[in-house]
Design an enzyme around this catalytic site. Structure first.
Site, PDB file in Angstrom:
ATOM      1  N   GLY A 151       0.821  -1.212   0.000  1.00 53.20           N
ATOM      2  CA  GLY A 151       0.000   0.000   0.000  1.00 53.20           C
ATOM      3  C   GLY A 151       0.849   1.254   0.000  1.00 53.20           C
ATOM      4  N   GLY A 152       0.371   2.250   0.768  1.00 48.65           N
ATOM      5  CA  GLY A 152       1.065   3.539   0.819  1.00 48.65           C
ATOM      6  C   GLY A 152       2.495   3.414   1.307  1.00 48.65           C
ATOM      7  N   GLY A 168      22.420   9.592 -32.387  1.00 47.21           N
ATOM      8  CA  GLY A 168      21.912  10.223 -31.169  1.00 47.21           C
ATOM      9  C   GLY A 168      22.516   9.610 -29.914  1.00 47.21           C
ATOM     10  CB  ALA A 169      23.429   6.159 -29.040  1.00 37.54           C
TER      11      ALA A 169
END
Lengths: 519, 134
Positions: A175-176, A409-410
């Protein structure tokens, strides 16, 4: 009764309360914890901290609620042990949830105790280590326990990038409760621990899907698929040892440097085997971890997230005794291509190193970003941009070494000179180009190949020409994109000298509230 | 033919008689042995061990001369010294990996260098307060 007698009685009361606090939820619950093969909160802290260094805060704190029979369950400490201690002589703030008290359920008092040490740790500039073992929020406390989470979260965020925060998961974390570890710098999962937002029962009720707790949120899941965890061990004892190891690479806070150990590995050591590491075949894989093991101080490499996005390798090592952050493409997995997960993994690690003054060394062997609709639809542009953002933003010393492919781009993304990189080396095997030879030749010489008497022969000739002209580091060195082409075996001494110069590097970014990371 | 049959009959009769007498003699000797045997109390486990140890000691004495003296280092068995050495090296490696105080260039909390956290923080503390808008 004399004053002395009164004091004696007070002391007896205090001692009795303290011994009750030490027992947590009682001997029966402690025995049950041991039967499950788990340690109690105090046993874990004893293992983590230097002997006689622990100073507890809030050992006698307890809740004052009566709803749903809570008045029958008041235990000193309220299911958490908090305080300060030392790990390898370094001051740390610690908390350990005690599963023997109401399943370690998170309460308002727990929150008060944790936030108290978080505040003090932030004032003193010391790391915070949390040992988590809790079934979740204490349902009987209602909204109080939910609000209590918020108090911890806000301090996690305020302390982020100021002091190292390490979460060790040693039991259920549901949960939280999962968000506090997720907000910290490192998550280490030990033994059969698990983390999930909604448990198997809720999933079954809502979607009908049947899954076990470990299959849903065990260490294998978070190490290999989700990337939530950074390190995992088979046992609790190993998890605690791993915490000590990890801390040794990190400073006390964002103003200090990580600890330097007296170097024993010679700075000028050269490993001839490195000269033979890169295979002759352009696409033949090799393990970049062999290079890392050879270049950095002996046995000093600690890989982070080894199973998640294995096409990228991140981790800490030492060079001449100094802590270094390593980012590398892994050619033996997906040819080292970058994808969404690898981008997230690398970007987060760069920011972590930058926050804690750990210099970054990048090994580049990347054919580019992974193509495909899956990646494009998943937002590889946005995720890839995180790497660029992280490198450009980082002000720590940055050195990159192109070992083989650095394409398109790499090349730019992986710590190129324009990304405020300080020093760029390349091995003679480096291939720095806009794209691979096959693609480039077909684009550039499409008509020439088509009109040739023997198209296949002409294409072969052009490929050879392209390889000779562009597939080496010398064109990049000509235009100053590479500072020096070095023999692979020289990498260690070159790095030591470069980092020696950069040790006093100071660089600052324009004043702003915060940048807009492509989250 | 008659002679052959008679010969066979005599062979069977003669050999049968001899074997029968041997069997009788074996049975007689067995009975004598059983009757002559002295009753022995059963041995306790301790006694069995003692006997086994006596035999082992005899065996050790027999081969002892062939086994070389165990190696020692300053009077300590070499195996023990080797084990201590391995343990020490492993411990040192762990201390190095964990950046233990003894492995560091300076002790944690050392006053050799001013804490940057303290220096930067106290500098900020001493900024004079400025009213809003001034």
């Amino acid at each position: 009764m004399t004053m002395g007698g009164k004091t004696k009685k007070h002391l007896e009361v205090l001692r009795e309360m303290r011994s009750r606090a030490v027992l947590g939820g009682g001997q029966k619950r402690i025995d049950q914890q041991h039967e499950r093969g788990k340690m109690t909160a105090r046993e874990r802290l004893a293992l983590l901290l230097d002997e006689d260094s622990f100073q507890e805060f809030g050992a006698l704190a307890t809740h004052n609620l009566n709803a749903f029979g809570l008045d029958q369950h008041r235990y000193p400490g309220d299911g958490i042990v908090t305080g300060f201690g030392k790990v390898s002589g370094r001051r740390v703030a610690v908390f350990a949830q005690d599963f023997t008290v109401l399943g370690g359920s998170f309460s308002e008092v727990q929150s008060q105790k944790i936030t108290r040490i978080q505040d003090l740790a932030l004032d003193a500039g010391i790391p915070v280590i949390g040992l988590n073992d809790s079934g979740g929020a204490r349902i009987q406390e209602g909204v109080r326990s939910l609000a209590a989470y918020g108090e911890v979260f806000v301090r996690n965020v305020l302390a982020s990038g100021v002091v190292p925060q390490i979460s060790v998961i040693l039991g259920p974390c549901a949960g939280g409760a999962v968000y506090s570890p997720a907000l910290t710098d490192f998550v280490i999962m030990g033994g059969d621990s698990c983390m999930f937002l909604t448990g198997p029962e809720v999933i079954k009720a809502v979607t009908g899907e049947q899954v076990s707790a470990l299959d849903l949120g065990g260490a294998d899941v978070h190490m290999g698929r989700s990337g939530v965890a950074h390190l995992a061990t088979d046992t609790e004892v190993e998890a605690i040892a791993m915490t000590k190891l990890l801390l040794s690479y990190l400073p006390q806070n964002n103003n200090e440097d990580p600890p330097q150990i007296t170097p024993e590995d010679p700075a000028n050591r050269m490993d001839e085997a490195l000269n033979e590491l890169i295979p002759d075949g352009e696409n033949t894989p090799y393990d970049i971890r062999d290079a890392i093991a050879s270049i950095f101080d002996q046995d000093s490499f600690l890989e982070i997230q080894p199973d998640f996005a294995a096409n990228a390798v991140i981790g800490f090592a030492r060079l001449d005794g100094y802590s270094i952050g390593i980012v590398a493409n892994q050619p033996c997995f997906m040819s080292g291509a970058l994808n969404i997960d690898a981008s997230d993994k690398i970007a987060r690690f760069i920011r972590l190193c930058d926050a804690f003054n750990v210099p970054i060394v990048t090994f580049v062997d990347c054919p580019g970003f992974l193509p495909g609709t899956g990646q494009e639809y998943g937002g590889v542009i946005r995720h890839g941009a995180k790497i660029i953002y992280a490198y450009c933003e980082a002000t720590v010393p940055k050195i990159s070494i192109v070992t083989r492919k650095a394409m398109g781009g790499a090349y730019v993304a992986m710590g190129s000179k324009q990304m405020r990189n300080d020093v760029t080396f390349a091995w003679p095997t480096a291939q720095i180009a806009v794209m691979g030879p096959e693609g480039a030749v077909r684009v550039l010489f499409r008509n020439e190949i088509k009109n040739a008497a023997d198209p296949a022969l002409r294409e072969k000739e052009l490929l050879e020409e392209y390889r000779e002209k562009f597939f080496n580091p010398y064109r990049a060195a000509d235009v100053g994109q590479i500072d020096e082409v070095i023999e692979p075996r020289e990498t260690r001494p070159r790095l030591v000298r470069a980092l020696e110069v950069l040790r006093t590097k100071v660089q600052s970014n324009p004043a702003k509230k915060h940048g807009l990371t492509p989250i | 033919m008659e002679n052959l049959a008679w010969g066979l009959q005599m062979t069977v009769l003669g050999m049968g008689l001899v074997f029968a007498l041997l069997g009788l003699l074996w049975g007689l000797l067995t009975i004598v042995l059983i009757l002559d045997k002295e009753p022995k109390p059963p041995m306790s486990e301790q006694e069995t061990h003692a006997v086994a140890e006596r035999i082992a000691a005899l065996a050790d004495d027999a081969v002892g001369a062939q086994v070389p003296e165990p190696a020692t280092v300053n009077g300590m068995p070499a195996d023990l010294v080797a084990a201590i050495l391995v343990a020490t090296m492993r411990h040192k490696l762990t201390l190095r990996r964990q950046a233990a105080p003894i492995m560091r260039t300076y002790w944690p909390g050392s006053q050799l260098f001013a804490s940057r956290w303290v220096a930067a923080g106290r500098t900020r503390q001493n900024y004079s307060w400025q009213p809003r808008g001034k």
